[in-house]
Design a protein around this motif. Structure first.
Motif, mmCIF file in Angstrom:
data_model
loop_
_atom_site.group_PDB
_atom_site.id
_atom_site.type_symbol
_atom_site.label_atom_id
_atom_site.label_comp_id
_atom_site.label_asym_id
_atom_site.label_seq_id
_atom_site.Cartn_x
_atom_site.Cartn_y
_atom_site.Cartn_z
ATOM 1 N N CYS A 396 40.388 43.268 25.380
ATOM 2 C CA CYS A 396 39.846 43.571 26.695
ATOM 3 C C CYS A 396 39.499 42.257 27.379
ATOM 4 O O CYS A 396 39.179 41.274 26.726
ATOM 5 C CB CYS A 396 38.613 44.479 26.600
ATOM 6 N N GLU A 654 39.131 52.220 26.596
ATOM 7 C CA GLU A 654 39.176 51.969 25.154
ATOM 8 C C GLU A 654 39.093 53.265 24.354
ATOM 9 O O GLU A 654 39.737 53.411 23.312
ATOM 10 C CB GLU A 654 38.014 51.052 24.765
ATOM 11 N N HIS A 665 41.612 48.611 28.105
ATOM 12 C CA HIS A 665 42.108 48.341 26.756
ATOM 13 C C HIS A 665 43.595 48.670 26.713
ATOM 14 O O HIS A 665 43.988 49.831 26.817
ATOM 15 C CB HIS A 665 41.354 49.213 25.741
#
Length: 782
Positions: A396, A654, A665
């Motif tokens: 990230c 994510e 992500h």
């Protein structure tokens, strides 16, 4: 992580969760697309140089007082008089940690030096032709260098002291860093304990006091005679700075200063509210950027610049005004879509802008069908990939910027369907770093470079070994396989066999099979080991290491026997779990452990079980497509990605919710590959696209267009269902051999020329493209 950072992180999660509870009603999807054009041609495949530079004549320089001080910004300057301007002059430059190069007041390099590596204690150097910036007479060569520290970092390994190295030698011209340079710490940049970012980041938040600004110190006529003489600390390639290798990847792409979407609303805007005002400037997509402001203000006013990611640990900027009109660009990049300027009362905003920078590779693939959900997801996957590329592939761009190898493997596969081959250099660079950190342990570390910590997540490394073979399949780079094969096999030999013909569990430093729930670790680990052994077996064949094949095949046979004992009438399952896990059963298919007669049961598991995180979701979708369950794969994508696609945000999360982790992500972008590789059906049949298969799932969409940037060139498929049948248009490089599957009655054009019609080739015989008629789309099951 200190207590302040911990509390901030928990507060951010709680605030995001509470916000999500008030998102009532069904979200309406706003289609998302990236604004780009496919390039007409692609750069040739290339390989990074790994040869150390050993012939340095330049010296590492810094000042005397701040050598080991953390978070220091240093100004360095050299006056150079030339009889004439050169036609070419290549400068080799390195810094710990980052530098900005100016010649005669003009920016030459915006954020130079990639984060140190590939080995522990080593670094990289840049090379650039500076001749276009030099002129006859006096010149000013200046660098602003930002040194971070030598503390914990998940993406950088510091030397322990600041330093700058510059070497440009040509005909009758020598400019090298030595004691003839002048240096001065830029006191406007304050090392403030306020607003610390996540401990995993080596970068600091910026705190700049314009009252201490040094003026136009990069200009050719700026007087530096009262600056300190530089101190030499080591020759290039020596001392604590270590060996130096070519950076390997392109310089950053600088998109220039841009207006925010709503910049005009705040032009010449005076803040009158007693407690100031928060102005949220809007970026059209999640971008890596440096924020800019131009204001009129009294001295001593504090302006804070943050993003929607600040509370989870991203860097931020604090600017203290001087008297009058002033402008400032915060050189430490962050990312986001909403950039918030908190501006105090009495400050007039002249303009707010931003500079987007990013990895220098072109968006070169696409996918489009009549389903806007799928189109938006493909495009969001691409945007997420790009925002996680810079010095290295990142998990990230806000909280960590770390090269976790499970993420890297996913990102590499995504580049094969979406970006030109300059993006492959980032993967090559990461592989070099990982191989350089094996030491004598044979362990392939999961996060490199790294300082103050250590990670081995075995299943991510096994996925990485499979990824090595994938990289070869798409590039045909045999030298790459020769480089990674030995370390891959050495790592696989770290697993021991148990009495039940299953491997003895290897926990590494973090026993992590996946985020998500109810992981069947025994089944997952054994399938990954088998999958990686199969990849290693193919690598042995490619490299001619046939003497290793008996060991590999013997180990595979043992695991296959043990894995068979995990089969139940409901799917593969160990005693670790009560019900079959989607990830374990997907890996059984992909690794080749599952038999085709078991596919119906496994498909049932993958349709009804949703344990996987977005990371492992890609492998579940791959398995569904491998079994011919394309409709089930599409339906699963729509179920699981619904919230991400319908949210008005350009990147993927994510986790399956937006409040739990980061909102960018790239491991969540697996559907990009699924759509291009399986739904459009474009994949190499022979390594390096010497032969390609194009096998679209025509029953899924009546109209589809897909471009894949192969190492041979662009491959573009367009098809449409009409009343007369399917029309198929395929464009591909002349030197590629292809197998194209078409429905009965399809008419085909290759590179705009009629090629196949009414079940026959147009002309006496087929060219490089073999047409195979699809009898039906029986494999398409919902």
């Amino acid at each position: 992580m200190n207590i302040i950072q911990t509390l901030i992180s928990y507060f951010a999660i709680a605030a995001a969760f509470i916000s999500s509870l008030f998102s009532w009603g069904d979200a309406v999807m706003t289609p998302f697309t990236n604004d780009y054009e496919i390039p007409e041609s692609l750069p040739a495949y290339s390989v990074i140089s790994t040869e150390e530079k050993t012939d340095w004549t330049a010296k590492w320089i810094w000042d005397r007082e701040n050598l080991t001080q953390n978070n220091v910004w240093m100004c360095l300057s050299k006056k150079v008089t030339l009889d004439k301007s050169p036609e070419e002059l290549i400068a080799h430059i390195s810094a710990d940690s980052k530098y900005w190069l100016y010649i005669n007041g003009e920016t030459v390099v915006f954020e130079g030096s990639v984060k140190r590596g590939p080995e522990k204690g080593s670094g990289y150097y840049d090379s650039i032709d500076i001749a276009p910036y030099l002129r006859e007479g006096e010149n000013s060569v200046c660098a602003l260098v930002w040194y971070w520290d030598n503390e914990t970092s998940y993406s950088y390994s510091g030397s322990g002291q600041g330093g700058f190295l510059f070497e440009a030698e040509g005909k009758d011209i020598t400019i090298v860093s030595d004691e003839s340079w002048r240096v001065k710490r830029n006191s406007a940049y304050i090392d403030s304990a306020l607003y610390p970012p996540n401990y995993r980041l080596p970068e600091y938040s910026i705190y700049y006091d314009a009252r201490e600004a040094m003026g136009d110190w990069t200009a050719a006529d700026f007087d530096t005679s009262d600056w300190e003489t530089a101190t030499e600390y080591a020759a290039g390639g020596e001392g604590v700075y270590g060996k130096l290798y070519p950076r390997g990847i392109p310089f950053l792409k600088d998109y220039g200063l841009k207006d925010y979407e709503n910049s005009r609303e705040y032009e010449n805007y005076t803040v009158k509210k007693t407690f100031g005002e928060k102005i949220t400037a809007e970026v059209p997509y999640n971008a890596q950027l440096t924020p800019y402001l131009k204001v009129i203000a009294p001295a001593g006013k504090k302006i804070r610049i943050t993003t929607e990611n600040t509370l989870i640990g991203a860097v931020s900027t604090t600017y203290i005004t001087k008297e009058g009109e002033q402008e400032f660009e915060a050189l430490g990049w962050f990312n986001g879509e909403q950039i918030t300027y908190k501006i105090p009362k009495g400050v007039t905003v002249v303009s707010l802008r931003y500079r987007e920078t990013g990895y220098n590779s072109s968006f070169s693939g696409d996918f489009e069908c009549e389903d806007e959900f799928m189109n938006s997801l493909w495009q969001k996957s691409l945007r997420t990939l790009y925002v996680t590329m810079r010095d290295n592939f990142m998990d990230c761009p806000d909280r960590e910027r770390a090269q976790w190898w499970g993420d890297v493997t996913s990102e590499m596969i995504m580049t094969m369907y979406s970006m030109d081959s300059s993006s492959y250099l980032l993967y090559q660079k990461g592989v070099e770093a990982m191989l350089s950190h094996t030491d004598d342990t044979d362990v392939l570390q999961t996060v490199v470079p790294i300082s103050g910590d250590y990670f081995e997540l075995p299943v991510q490394q096994l996925a990485g070994i499979v990824g090595f073979l994938t990289y070869y399949e798409y590039t045909g780079d045999k030298a790459f396989i020769e480089k990674v094969y030995g370390p891959s096999l050495d790592y696989l030999k770290l697993w021991e066999m148990g009495e039940n013909n299953l491997v003895v569990h290897r926990s590494g430093s973090w026993d992590w099979p996946d985020w998500g729930k109810k992981a069947d670790m025994t089944a997952i680990e054994n399938a990954w080991v088998y999958y990686a052994l199969s990849a290693a077996e193919k690598m042995a064949e490619i490299t001619g290491k046939t003497e290793d094949i008996p060991f590999i095949s013997g180990r595979k046979a043992a695991i296959a026997e043990g894995y068979a004992s995990l089969w139940t009438e409901d799917g593969y399952k160990s005693s670790d779990v009560k019900k079959p896990d989607d990830r374990a059963n997907a890996l059984a298919v992909l690794s080749g452990l599952a038999q085709k007669e078991q596919y119906d049961v496994i498909a049932g598991v993958l349709v009804t079980t949703e344990n996987s995180s977005p990371y492992m979701e890609y492998y579940v979708l791959e398995a569904l497509c491998e079994m011919g369950e394309y409709g089930a794969a599409e339906n699963r994508i729509k179920r699981r990605y619904e919230d991400m696609v319908t949210e008005d945000y350009s990147t993927l999360w994510e986790f399956w919710n937006s409040w739990q982790g980061t909102k960018n992500h790239a491991w969540s972008g697996g559907p990009l590959v699924i759509m291009s590789k399986h739904f459009a059906g474009i994949a190499p049949l022979e390594a390096g696209y010497e032969r390609v298969e194009i096998n679209p799932q025509y029953a899924m969409h009546n109209k589809l267009s897909c471009t894949v940037p192969s190492v041979k060139g662009l491959i573009t498929l367009d098809y449409e269902k009409t009343d007369e049948g399917y029309t198929v248009n395929l464009s591909l490089p002349e030197d590629i051999k292809a197998v194209l599957y078409v429905p009965d009655g399809a008419s085909v054009k290759i590179n705009s020329k009629a090629y196949y019609r009414n079940g026959k080739y147009v002309g006496k015989k087929a060219g490089n493209v073999e047409i195979i008629k699809k009898e039906s789309d029986d494999g398409y099951r919902m």
